[in-house]
Design an enzyme around this catalytic site. Structure first.
Site, mmCIF file in Angstrom:
data_model
loop_
_atom_site.group_PDB
_atom_site.id
_atom_site.type_symbol
_atom_site.label_atom_id
_atom_site.label_comp_id
_atom_site.label_asym_id
_atom_site.label_seq_id
_atom_site.Cartn_x
_atom_site.Cartn_y
_atom_site.Cartn_z
ATOM 1 N N ASP A 25 -4.732 -5.181 -11.197
ATOM 2 C CA ASP A 25 -5.508 -3.951 -11.205
ATOM 3 C C ASP A 25 -6.781 -4.176 -10.393
ATOM 4 O O ASP A 25 -7.337 -5.267 -10.396
ATOM 5 C CB ASP A 25 -5.867 -3.572 -12.646
ATOM 6 C CG ASP A 25 -6.544 -2.210 -12.735
ATOM 7 O OD1 ASP A 25 -6.184 -1.319 -11.956
ATOM 8 O OD2 ASP A 25 -7.448 -2.062 -13.566
ATOM 9 N N ASN A 73 1.101 4.965 -11.043
ATOM 10 C CA ASN A 73 0.941 4.664 -9.622
ATOM 11 C C ASN A 73 1.736 5.612 -8.726
ATOM 12 O O ASN A 73 1.403 5.793 -7.557
ATOM 13 C CB ASN A 73 1.342 3.219 -9.319
ATOM 14 C CG ASN A 73 0.369 2.206 -9.871
ATOM 15 O OD1 ASN A 73 0.748 1.105 -10.230
ATOM 16 N ND2 ASN A 73 -0.896 2.558 -9.964
#
Length: 124
Positions: A25, A73
């Site tokens: 991340d 995502n």
């Protein structure tokens, strides 16, 4: 500094985990902070992943789980998702022979049905 303490001490054995988990991340934010395109951050993330695999292998840590692409995502811009898919596919193609030589198995988990056919077949 080392060796100045004349006391005899017992060595404490280093106990390493058998499994580590990593959440990938912040690669896009890392790139943005450096005025780079988000894709540059994703490339650095891949390089870091490769270093983590090598380190775990060298240390004898047998299991590593990496959370690398969440369902959220898919909501990113299409160009970024396409770049991530391309990076993932090329990374797997590039590093699989080395992983096999090191007796490392890559096992993908999750819903792969949304991955483009080209990437999905290279991932399986």
């Amino acid at each position: 500094m080392f060796g100045l303490n004349k006391k005899k001490t017992k060595a404490i054995p280093l106990v390493l985990p058998r499994h580590i988990a990593v959440i990938m991340d912040g690669n896009g934010r890392w790139a943005k902070k450096r005025l780079l395109p988000r894709t540059a951050g994703h490339k650095v993330g891949l390089d870091t992943f490769v270093e983590m695999v090598d380190t775990c292998s060298d240390l004898g840590i047998p299991y590593m789980t990496v959370y690398a692409f969440s369902s959220e995502n898919w909501n990113r811009e299409k160009t970024e998702v396409d770049a991530l898919m391309s990076l993932m596919e090329s990374g797997i193609r590039r590093y699989t022979p080395e992983l096999h030589r090191k007796n490392i198995r890559l096992h993908l988990m999750g819903d792969l049905s949304r991955f483009p056919e080209k990437e999905r077949t290279s991932l399986l």
